[in-house]
Design a protein around this motif. Sequence first.
Motif, PDB file in Angstrom:
ATOM      1  N   PHE A 323       5.798   2.879   8.447  1.00 54.13           N
ATOM      2  CA  PHE A 323       7.005   2.825   7.614  1.00 54.13           C
ATOM      3  C   PHE A 323       6.826   3.606   6.319  1.00 54.13           C
ATOM      4  O   PHE A 323       7.784   4.054   5.716  1.00 54.13           O
ATOM      5  CB  PHE A 323       7.359   1.377   7.268  1.00 54.13           C
ATOM      6  CG  PHE A 323       7.789   0.556   8.455  1.00 54.13           C
ATOM      7  CD1 PHE A 323       8.862   0.955   9.239  1.00 54.13           C
ATOM      8  CD2 PHE A 323       7.129  -0.605   8.779  1.00 54.13           C
ATOM      9  CE1 PHE A 323       9.276   0.206  10.323  1.00 54.13           C
ATOM     10  CE2 PHE A 323       7.535  -1.381   9.861  1.00 54.13           C
ATOM     11  CZ  PHE A 323       8.604  -0.969  10.638  1.00 54.13           C
ATOM     12  N   PHE A 324       5.586   3.705   5.852  1.00 49.02           N
ATOM     13  CA  PHE A 324       5.337   4.323   4.551  1.00 49.02           C
ATOM     14  C   PHE A 324       4.929   5.795   4.663  1.00 49.02           C
ATOM     15  O   PHE A 324       5.009   6.527   3.700  1.00 49.02           O
ATOM     16  CB  PHE A 324       4.239   3.560   3.801  1.00 49.02           C
ATOM     17  CG  PHE A 324       4.609   2.144   3.496  1.00 49.02           C
ATOM     18  CD1 PHE A 324       5.368   1.838   2.379  1.00 49.02           C
ATOM     19  CD2 PHE A 324       4.242   1.109   4.344  1.00 49.02           C
ATOM     20  CE1 PHE A 324       5.732   0.525   2.098  1.00 49.02           C
ATOM     21  CE2 PHE A 324       4.604  -0.207   4.073  1.00 49.02           C
ATOM     22  CZ  PHE A 324       5.340  -0.490   2.955  1.00 49.02           C
ATOM     23  N   GLU A 325       4.441   6.194   5.848  1.00 48.62           N
ATOM     24  CA  GLU A 325       3.862   7.524   5.970  1.00 48.62           C
ATOM     25  C   GLU A 325       4.896   8.638   5.870  1.00 48.62           C
ATOM     26  O   GLU A 325       4.580   9.759   5.507  1.00 48.62           O
ATOM     27  CB  GLU A 325       3.098   7.634   7.295  1.00 48.62           C
ATOM     28  CG  GLU A 325       1.710   7.032   7.172  1.00 48.62           C
ATOM     29  CD  GLU A 325       0.987   6.942   8.497  1.00 48.62           C
ATOM     30  OE1 GLU A 325       1.562   7.345   9.533  1.00 48.62           O
ATOM     31  OE2 GLU A 325      -0.151   6.468   8.494  1.00 48.62           O
ATOM     32  N   SER A 326       6.132   8.350   6.232  1.00 54.82           N
ATOM     33  CA  SER A 326       7.213   9.339   6.148  1.00 54.82           C
ATOM     34  C   SER A 326       6.951  10.569   7.009  1.00 54.82           C
ATOM     35  O   SER A 326       7.304  11.685   6.633  1.00 54.82           O
ATOM     36  CB  SER A 326       7.456   9.775   4.694  1.00 54.82           C
ATOM     37  OG  SER A 326       7.568   8.655   3.857  1.00 54.82           O
ATOM     38  N   ASP A 327       6.329  10.369   8.144  1.00 59.79           N
ATOM     39  CA  ASP A 327       6.199  11.442   9.130  1.00 59.79           C
ATOM     40  C   ASP A 327       7.614  11.789   9.607  1.00 59.79           C
ATOM     41  O   ASP A 327       8.347  10.921  10.071  1.00 59.79           O
ATOM     42  CB  ASP A 327       5.332  10.943  10.297  1.00 59.79           C
ATOM     43  CG  ASP A 327       5.023  12.031  11.311  1.00 59.79           C
ATOM     44  OD1 ASP A 327       5.869  12.932  11.492  1.00 59.79           O
ATOM     45  OD2 ASP A 327       3.947  11.966  11.928  1.00 59.79           O
TER      46      ASP A 327
END
Lengths: 340, 803
Positions: A323-327
């Motif tokens: 959710f945080f990686e923003s791939d």
Amino acid sequence: MRLDELRERLKEIPQADARRLQELKTELLGRRAGALTEILKTLPTLDAETRKQVGGAANALKRELERAIDEREQALARGKAARTGQGIDLTMPGRPVWRGGLHIVTQVVSEICDIFRELGFTRAVGPEAETERNNFFALNFPPDHPALDAQDSFYLGGDALLRTHTSPVQIRTLEHYPPPVRVVIPGACYRRDPFDASHSPVFEQIEGLAVDDGLTFVDLKATLATFARRFFSPDTAVRFRPSYFPFTEPSAEMDVRCQLCAGAGCPACKQTGWMEILGSGMVHPAVLENCGVDAERYTGFAWGMGPQRIAMVRHGIPDIRLFFESDMRFLERFSGIDSR
Amino acid sequence: MIVSRRWLEALLGRPLVAQEVADRLAAQCAPVDAVIPLHQDLGAVVVARVQDVKQHPNADRLTVCVVDAGGAAPLEVVCGAPNVQAGKAYPFAPVGATLPGGLKLERRKIRGVESNGMLCSAKELGLGADHAGILELDTDAAPGTPFLDAVPVRDDQIVLDVSANRPDLLSHKGVARELAAGLGGTVKLPTVGRPDGPTGAVPSAVRPSGHQAVVDGVAVRLEDPEGAPRYLIAVLRGVTVRPSPAWLAHRLSSLGQRSINNIVDATNYILFEINQPLHAFDLAKLRGPAVVVRRATASERIVTLDGVTRSLTPEMTAICDAERATIVAGVMGSADSEVSQSTTDIVLECAYFQPTRIRRTRRALGISSESSYRFERGIDMLAMPEALARAIELIRAVAGGEMREAPVDLWPEPQQPRSVFLREDRVAHLLGVAVPRPEIERLLSSVGFVAAPKGERLAVQVPGWRPDVTREVDLIEEVARLRGYDSFPVELRPYRLGTVPDAPAEQTLDRMRETLARAGLFEARTLPLGPADAPDAIAVVNPLSAEEAHLRSQLLPGLVRRVEHNWALGQRDVRLFEVGTVFRPSGRGADGPSSLPDEQLRLGVVLTGARHPSHWSAQSSKVPDMDIWDLKHHFELAVAAACPACDIRPAESGTGWVALESDGGEQRGWAGPLEADAPKWAGSLLGLEVRIAVGAPSLPRYEALPTQPPVLRDLSLVVPGGVTAAAVAVVLRRVGGTLLERLDVLDEYRGAGGGLPEGTRGVTWRCTFRDPDRTLTEREIDALLGRMLSALEEDLAVRRRQT
């Protein structure tokens, strides 16, 4: 040449190749010496009655010839295009534009808030940095109590900390608005849990709070079960189990039938057939008293849930860090757009 | 908390099914994390009877046994145990079986004789430490019977997630009490004494005392009654420290606890059985002999059992002998007072330590134990004499010894059981279902409450093991959970609308997200914790790591890290936005009691890579990258959405733009190129950040749609250096007035060869004129254009370009 002879020539047109078609066009419709043109030139020499008759027929034939030649030209063009690969291939891809989208957590939060909106809940928010009083003590956490262990906090100096749950907004709301209160409280929360597949030091929570005359445990169960059936599916089974939160009494955990195995037991539900979705309870009278609400008269219920966890359950997302990686590929996959 | 099914069975005197126990407990009091069947790895082991024992031909210490393991023919098995006897039954692992620890049995020759399996010791089966000989079985089961069916070792661990308010569930007795309430039956502690009874009379009563007393020559002084409100001491002489009997070792091993010796095991048994932590110390090692309970001093140190030297504080309670501290009360003892093989006389401590003091102590020292865990949650202060009596009974049963004097009970301020009042109608008021008084009384008494009518109310006496029950609502919860949460209907009832308006901030953020997503950007949610992004970034006092030690004061650094992450994955086209909170110092002083930081809502955008997706129809396969003009468009979108009261101006630095409040106020946004750790193939990185003003958007009003045709005129202008497009537009609009409906820049031309004077550029404007009510004439437009051009020349020295 007579008109009926000319009409016979119509039959040649569909068989003509490109060169022959050009010849026919000149022979029949040519401006200078075309056969039909010749006939039309003779019209002024005819008497009125004949002129009308021949003119009408000649013009009708002219239209027929023109249409036949046009069709044949197009057919020849299509054939040539198909042979040489120069035409339009309609199976080629269309021209795309960049599409954007909302984060899956945002979508789940909106979806949850929308369901509660239909049940009369408006949204309330509060600061992410809070006082110990709002985060713990007004919520009936006794000082130095082991219940604080599950809420390991990031401190900012003094008694300021990053809120460990959205529950302090219960306090802020009850201190500012008289009952009836019906709010859902989305927002970021912080706990000193190192990152792993299911923990994050920052996570989203949605709190709910209803306080009014005559609210009971039956209202709590009905409201939350209605939510579960709206969010998952109309036949979703739910169960309530005893739990403990300092700010609710009685407290209840709500489980829904495992969405992956439908109750048969699988690794996702630890073979229990149930998935823990939210914690809830009747608002503790001490919380109402701390906010200046008459706890003899008013009752209420509250709950809290983690939209990230719910998104993981519903979409089979294995790791909260995604959710945080923003791939971009992840964001695109869950943007609500089918990019195939 | 791990409980053993067999232990619960012993307390309830009835067989139990582990899963049923788990379901009942989950529905009634505590979630169950797991049900773990024990000894599943003994599935291949069978009961075998030894028919004959012969000397091994080649080894003095080995025998060759003829074994009936239930097969068609007896087997020859080589055995090294001294206690093997013909006619007796033993556990037998046949060839192919795998034993605990992973040993897989094969048929093999031992000193020249083939052995077809193994007769096993308790240790080899994971059932205890005894490996002196094989495990003799007292069973009539036929050879070949699965070992687990013949011998009562099959057990299940039930792993309970006990909440902080229910210390009573940290013992088998407490769990059994809940099961008795739910499944029926009564709880009775099993007999632990020898069947013939210990010799000598046991002084059963304790001697109530104040702050000090002497028991069997040991002086006991309670100097810190706040830290230890109740403190019992017994002295036992003549005990024999040795390994525990098998039943006791099994009980502990069924919980995953290691057996130490009979004394320590007995105290642990009592802890897990009835939730009373105990401590036994060696009387011979006690100077004095005395036991002193006092606050530790500031400079005091102690070497705890784990060998670490620990500094104590006056916040902590120390258990001392006549000279020095030997125990950090309720948390951990020290090596020099522990019971050892040579111990013959023991001092047995049965204490209640104040929960919050224990919690602070164990946090300060960074250690915790099964005992501190229980003290911290609160043990049953009223049942301590019974707990001590049971401990003495058990120790005498497993270690012998005698007690010459009754234990002392230092309890300076004795307490009575608490009572809480319950109003019957209040139950329906909170639960929504009327529960009749007899049912309320039955439910409460099923778990040890004693209810008696007192006027309109019930006076409910709270048992000592339920420190959590202090007010009426706690009793209502008992009624609800014992009745079963499932017994309450799921019935949506009418409700009143609330007084709280839907949060404007959430509405604003929704609009913001919608705008950016529609513009082709993806929403990111980055971590609000990171490295310091400004000199005054707010630090977390106790961060998890240096990389996440500060709160963000802006969104762009986090977004740039996300772009770099995408680059690292080989993704060149990245378009992200985020709406979120940033934190700035409040400026109200950092050490006030409530100096919360200022929180601002921000919108951040990062753009890099192709301006649009590629398409096969394009002239070139390379799509141009986004540049500052793409950024400016997004900035305009962002400012219009986030702070409509702001104007966009070129930044004074010469790169990028700023958004300024129209009334000449502060800067609310910035857009420009960004620095990043970019691979060679990456496009330039552009970003913007805008502070979000929460508020309702202005409502658009309808204006009559034009019916008259527009008139378009293009103006090619020569613009001298230093004159901006914005300045030209101002003049054009001023003169064009209401007839000038639109103004667009069509192109810009720079460079030599176009016949432009040195230091100037060519800019072509398209003017769209329209009058809503009538058709404009050519003459009118020409005249207006003429006035616009003269004004440009006069004000800005801008002329029409000659072609």
